[in-house]
Write a protein that holds these residues in place. Structure first.
Motif, PDB file in Angstrom:
ATOM      1  N   SER A  41       0.966  -1.425   0.262  1.00  0.00           N
ATOM      2  CA  SER A  41      -0.167  -0.089   0.377  1.00  0.00           C
ATOM      3  C   SER A  41       1.265   1.201  -0.020  1.00  0.00           C
ATOM      4  CB  SER A  41      -1.113  -0.056   0.958  1.00  0.00           C
ATOM      5  OG  SER A  41      -0.388   0.080   2.831  1.00  0.00           O
ATOM      6  N   SER A  57       2.645   9.549  -2.901  1.00  0.00           N
ATOM      7  CA  SER A  57       1.387   9.105  -3.721  1.00  0.00           C
ATOM      8  C   SER A  57       1.683   9.657  -5.052  1.00  0.00           C
ATOM      9  CB  SER A  57       0.192  10.022  -3.375  1.00  0.00           C
ATOM     10  OG  SER A  57      -0.547   9.617  -2.227  1.00  0.00           O
ATOM     11  N   SER A  71      -2.619  -0.345  -9.962  1.00  0.00           N
ATOM     12  CA  SER A  71      -2.380   0.482  -8.308  1.00  0.00           C
ATOM     13  C   SER A  71      -4.519  -0.550  -8.093  1.00  0.00           C
ATOM     14  CB  SER A  71      -2.967   1.333  -7.854  1.00  0.00           C
ATOM     15  OG  SER A  71      -3.258   2.491  -8.675  1.00  0.00           O
ATOM     16  N   TRP A  72      -4.454  -0.746  -7.636  1.00  0.00           N
ATOM     17  CA  TRP A  72      -6.154  -0.823  -6.663  1.00  0.00           C
ATOM     18  C   TRP A  72      -6.423  -0.746  -5.819  1.00  0.00           C
ATOM     19  CZ3 TRP A  72      -2.445  -4.480  -7.896  1.00  0.00           C
ATOM     20  CH2 TRP A  72      -2.402  -5.591  -6.473  1.00  0.00           C
ATOM     21  N   GLN A  73      -7.812  -0.572  -4.877  1.00  0.00           N
ATOM     22  CA  GLN A  73      -8.449  -0.709  -3.667  1.00  0.00           C
ATOM     23  C   GLN A  73      -8.527  -1.399  -2.552  1.00  0.00           C
ATOM     24  OE1 GLN A  73     -12.289   1.213  -2.718  1.00  0.00           O
ATOM     25  NE2 GLN A  73     -11.023   3.312  -2.736  1.00  0.00           N
ATOM     26  N   ASN A  75      -8.782  -3.668   0.891  1.00  0.00           N
ATOM     27  CA  ASN A  75     -10.214  -3.901   1.576  1.00  0.00           C
ATOM     28  C   ASN A  75     -10.585  -2.183   2.810  1.00  0.00           C
ATOM     29  OD1 ASN A  75     -10.064  -6.402   0.858  1.00  0.00           O
ATOM     30  ND2 ASN A  75      -8.515  -7.415   2.814  1.00  0.00           N
ATOM     31  N   ASN A  76      -9.340  -1.626   2.895  1.00  0.00           N
ATOM     32  CA  ASN A  76      -9.763  -0.373   4.272  1.00  0.00           C
ATOM     33  C   ASN A  76      -9.584   0.669   3.031  1.00  0.00           C
ATOM     34  OD1 ASN A  76      -9.725  -2.590   6.343  1.00  0.00           O
ATOM     35  ND2 ASN A  76      -7.528  -2.737   6.657  1.00  0.00           N
ATOM     36  N   ARG A  77      -9.526   0.648   1.758  1.00  0.00           N
ATOM     37  CA  ARG A  77      -9.570   1.808   0.952  1.00  0.00           C
ATOM     38  C   ARG A  77      -8.131   2.652   0.705  1.00  0.00           C
ATOM     39  NH1 ARG A  77     -15.232   3.807   0.175  1.00  0.00           N
ATOM     40  NH2 ARG A  77     -14.027   5.490  -0.750  1.00  0.00           N
ATOM     41  N   GLU A  78      -7.327   1.755   1.273  1.00  0.00           N
ATOM     42  CA  GLU A  78      -5.948   2.209   0.815  1.00  0.00           C
ATOM     43  C   GLU A  78      -5.726   1.457  -0.386  1.00  0.00           C
ATOM     44  OE1 GLU A  78      -6.832  -0.790   2.503  1.00  0.00           O
ATOM     45  OE2 GLU A  78      -4.869  -1.967   2.292  1.00  0.00           O
ATOM     46  N   LYS A  79      -4.758   2.466  -1.260  1.00  0.00           N
ATOM     47  CA  LYS A  79      -4.226   1.808  -2.838  1.00  0.00           C
ATOM     48  C   LYS A  79      -3.202   1.781  -2.345  1.00  0.00           C
ATOM     49  CE  LYS A  79      -2.938   4.217  -7.005  1.00  0.00           C
ATOM     50  NZ  LYS A  79      -2.929   5.990  -7.264  1.00  0.00           N
TER      51      LYS A  79
END
Length: 310
Positions: A41, A57, A71-73, A75-79
């Protein structure tokens, strides 16, 4: 998790500069090192490299744009970030123009004009809506602060002229030259029915004339700052296109002026002028919007579309 990396990515010569820039930063190379064995992440990358998360970032975004990282999102909305390949192959250019994209674009801040002729009402505003200098004082157009302008306007006849570099090397032929800008006419406050004939000239050749319906202020511009309460709020995104077959305005042919008549040369600047002529049927000035004002997030833009067979 299965390894989603390709064995190799092949980049055409037109993307060499983009990929080279992405690989030229120490932080970006360290990001690739950290992602060599597993996805991480943005937060984990920041911790592993000892670099602030906003910096990670920004650099991840550069690598994504070059196609080196995906990249993808999580489970905890982290990248979550992952490298896309184990190796890359760069094709070297063989002839002039091979190292260029089919379309090269140059964006110009609206305050970076090379010459102008204006009369009141006139002025310029910054991205926060504050007026540069004094309103209705033409001297403002010669102040250094003009480079901060995100909106400029003048009434009656007048012009602003910009000088663009030609990014094409010698021997590269162009199919099209395209200029676009967000514009409307100018009136004290605003007047929705107040037409103005705004012409585009390139290297002295008239490309076409667009008639703005009015000075548009009936609603807030999508990007216009809340502080702005003077009147003009947004414009219309207008496009002039010069091809081998003539000149076009918003898709409609204007005249037979072709790209070969523009006297384009790789070592000469290209003069682009927005003008309201004194003899125009509707000489009611113009408003010109930058990327932080109006409805469209762009400065004035000149696009060079090349012939891939040249």
């Amino acid at each position: 998790m299965n390894d989603i990396r390709k064995e190799s990515l092949r980049y055409p010569a037109s993307r060499i500069v983009e990929v080279a820039k992405a690989l030229s930063g120490d932080v970006r190379v360290r990001i690739l090192e950290a992602l060599g064995e597993q996805p991480l992440s943005v937060g984990q990358l920041a911790e592993a490299l000892g670099v602030a998360q906003p910096t990670i970032s920004i650099n991840v975004q550069t690598l994504e744009q070059a196609g080196l990282v995906t990249s993808w999102q999580g489970n905890n909305r982290e990248k979550i970030c992952h490298v896309t390949a184990r190796s890359i192959v760069l094709e070297l250019p063989n002839r002039p123009g091979d190292g260029l994209l089919k379309t090269e674009e140059i964006s110009m801040p609206i305050g970076m004009y090379a010459s102008c002729s204006v009369q009141p009402t006139c002025g310029m505003a910054r991205k926060d809506g504050s007026i540069i200098g004094s309103q209705d004082d033409p001297r403002v157009f010669y102040m250094p602060e003009r480079t901060e302008a995100q909106l400029l306007w003048f009434s009656g006849a007048g012009y602003v002229e910009y000088l663009f570099a030609n990014p094409m090397p010698p021997g590269t032929k162009l199919d099209e030259l395209v200029f676009s800008a967000e514009l409307c006419s100018e009136a004290p406050g605003f007047r929705m029915e107040h037409p103005s004939d705004i012409s585009l000239f390139i290297n002295g050749q008239r490309i076409g004339t667009w008639t703005s319906e009015g000075d548009l202020g009936d609603r807030k511009g999508k990007l216009t700052p809340e502080k702005w309460r003077v009147g003009s709020e947004y414009g219309k995104l207008t496009e002039w296109r010069v091809t081998q077959h003539g000149s076009f305005l918003n898709g409609h042919k204007q005249n037979d002026t072709s790209i070969s008549e523009l006297d384009l040369s790789f070592n000469k600047p290209i003069a682009v002028r927005l003008e309201v002529s004194e003899n125009a049927a509707h000489a009611h000035g113009l408003n010109l919007f930058g990327r932080d004002f109006g409805d469209y997030e762009q400065d004035i833009k000149l696009s060079f579309i090349r012939n891939e067979e040249s």
